[in-house]
Write a protein that holds these residues in place. Structure first.
Motif, PDB file in Angstrom:
ATOM      1  N   PHE A 171      -0.382  11.895   3.519  1.00  0.00           N
ATOM      2  CA  PHE A 171      -1.069  11.017   2.844  1.00  0.00           C
ATOM      3  C   PHE A 171      -0.905  11.208   1.168  1.00  0.00           C
ATOM      4  CE2 PHE A 171      -2.761   9.889   6.920  1.00  0.00           C
ATOM      5  CZ  PHE A 171      -2.770   8.431   6.705  1.00  0.00           C
ATOM      6  N   ASN A 194       1.541   9.315  -0.678  1.00  0.00           N
ATOM      7  CA  ASN A 194       1.383   7.975  -0.747  1.00  0.00           C
ATOM      8  C   ASN A 194       0.631   7.954  -2.210  1.00  0.00           C
ATOM      9  OD1 ASN A 194       0.659   5.415  -0.545  1.00  0.00           O
ATOM     10  ND2 ASN A 194      -1.448   5.701   0.431  1.00  0.00           N
ATOM     11  N   ASN A 241       3.513   8.431  -4.727  1.00  0.00           N
ATOM     12  CA  ASN A 241       4.334   7.227  -4.817  1.00  0.00           C
ATOM     13  C   ASN A 241       3.574   6.054  -5.701  1.00  0.00           C
ATOM     14  OD1 ASN A 241       6.511   8.540  -3.825  1.00  0.00           O
ATOM     15  ND2 ASN A 241       5.795   8.041  -1.983  1.00  0.00           N
ATOM     16  N   TYR A 300       8.833   9.936   1.605  1.00  0.00           N
ATOM     17  CA  TYR A 300       7.559  10.186   2.322  1.00  0.00           C
ATOM     18  C   TYR A 300       8.054  11.234   3.483  1.00  0.00           C
ATOM     19  CZ  TYR A 300       5.424   6.108   0.602  1.00  0.00           C
ATOM     20  OH  TYR A 300       4.884   4.928  -0.212  1.00  0.00           O
ATOM     21  N   GLN A 313       0.866  -1.118   0.060  1.00  0.00           N
ATOM     22  CA  GLN A 313      -0.212  -0.157   0.160  1.00  0.00           C
ATOM     23  C   GLN A 313       0.928   1.466  -0.005  1.00  0.00           C
ATOM     24  OE1 GLN A 313      -2.551   0.225   3.317  1.00  0.00           O
ATOM     25  NE2 GLN A 313      -3.706   2.245   2.515  1.00  0.00           N
ATOM     26  N   PHE A 314       2.196   1.103   0.784  1.00  0.00           N
ATOM     27  CA  PHE A 314       3.110   2.396   0.647  1.00  0.00           C
ATOM     28  C   PHE A 314       4.445   1.747  -0.233  1.00  0.00           C
ATOM     29  CE2 PHE A 314       0.434   2.331   4.593  1.00  0.00           C
ATOM     30  CZ  PHE A 314      -0.170   3.359   4.257  1.00  0.00           C
TER      31      PHE A 314
END
Length: 222
Positions: free
Chosen positions: A209, A212, A215, A185, A179-180
């Motif tokens: 967020f 995120n 990316n 970050y 998810q990441f």
């Protein structure tokens, strides 16, 4: 006579050597010991393979930044004792510690700490409200601390919010499902001093967020 003595000494040395060799080759090695040794080697190799390479490209300049440096090292090493001493004791930080002790994602191959800086209070306190294309309102301040109600549950003498720019690199396999994913970050750490005599402790943490999403789009372009 001398020759006889030399021959005897050589013979005795040879016998001792042979006896030693025979003794070494006849030592029984338990199958359990062999298996345990192989298992330990495998466990060590797996641990080395999964260990995150942590690189500080920024030098901590004050007490708060040094505390965060210690925190990040403890997170990567899954040092529960150190984490417990750094975090302010609460249900929120307890869940943070549990997360780092049992991470949902595979460990990063490398984690680089690029920069740290202190946020002004208005940067993390104030929302900057804007309207989206459909007329909905949203906060476009990515530095905003979204859990400010938690601060009402604790008394503190001082408070600081420090931003930490980080780059992490995952394995190719982890990048495909994470998810990441790999990328830059910015994490934010809320530090408090409960009173004048207390040391700084990490009360909470959050991150941007929007990075995120950026990316993810970089890793999965259309």
């Amino acid at each position: 006579m001398k020759r006889t003595i030399i021959i005897i000494i050589i013979s005795l040395s040879t016998l001792v050597s042979c006896s030693s060799n025979i003794k070494e080759t006849n030592i029984p090695i338990s199958e359990d010991v062999k298996l345990e040794s192989t298992s330990a080697q495998k466990e060590t190799l797996e641990k080395e393979k999964s260990q995150t390479k942590l690189v500080f490209k920024y030098t901590a300049n004050n007490e708060q930044e040094k505390l965060l440096q210690d925190l990040i090292v403890a997170q990567v090493n899954q040092n529960k004792t150190k984490l417990t001493s750094i975090y302010y004791p609460s249900e929120v930080t307890k869940s943070e510690i549990d997360m780092y002790m049992n991470p949902n994602e595979k460990a990063a191959v490398e984690k680089d700490i690029l920069k740290m800086w202190n946020l002004r209070e208005d940067q993390w306190r104030n929302q900057i409200m804007a309207k989206g294309p459909s007329g909905e309102s949203y906060n476009e301040n990515t530095l905003y601390y979204p859990y400010q109600e938690r601060l009402k549950t604790v008394n503190y003498n001082e408070i600081k919010v420090i931003a930490v720019d980080t780059f992490k690199q995952l394995t190719k396999e982890a990048d495909m499902v994470s998810q990441f994913p790999s990328g830059n970050y910015t994490f934010f750490y809320v530090l408090i001093k409960p009173d004048n005599t207390s040391s700084w402790q990490v009360f909470d943490e959050y991150f941007d967020f929007t990075q995120n999403i950026t990316n993810f789009l970089k890793k999965h372009p259309k």
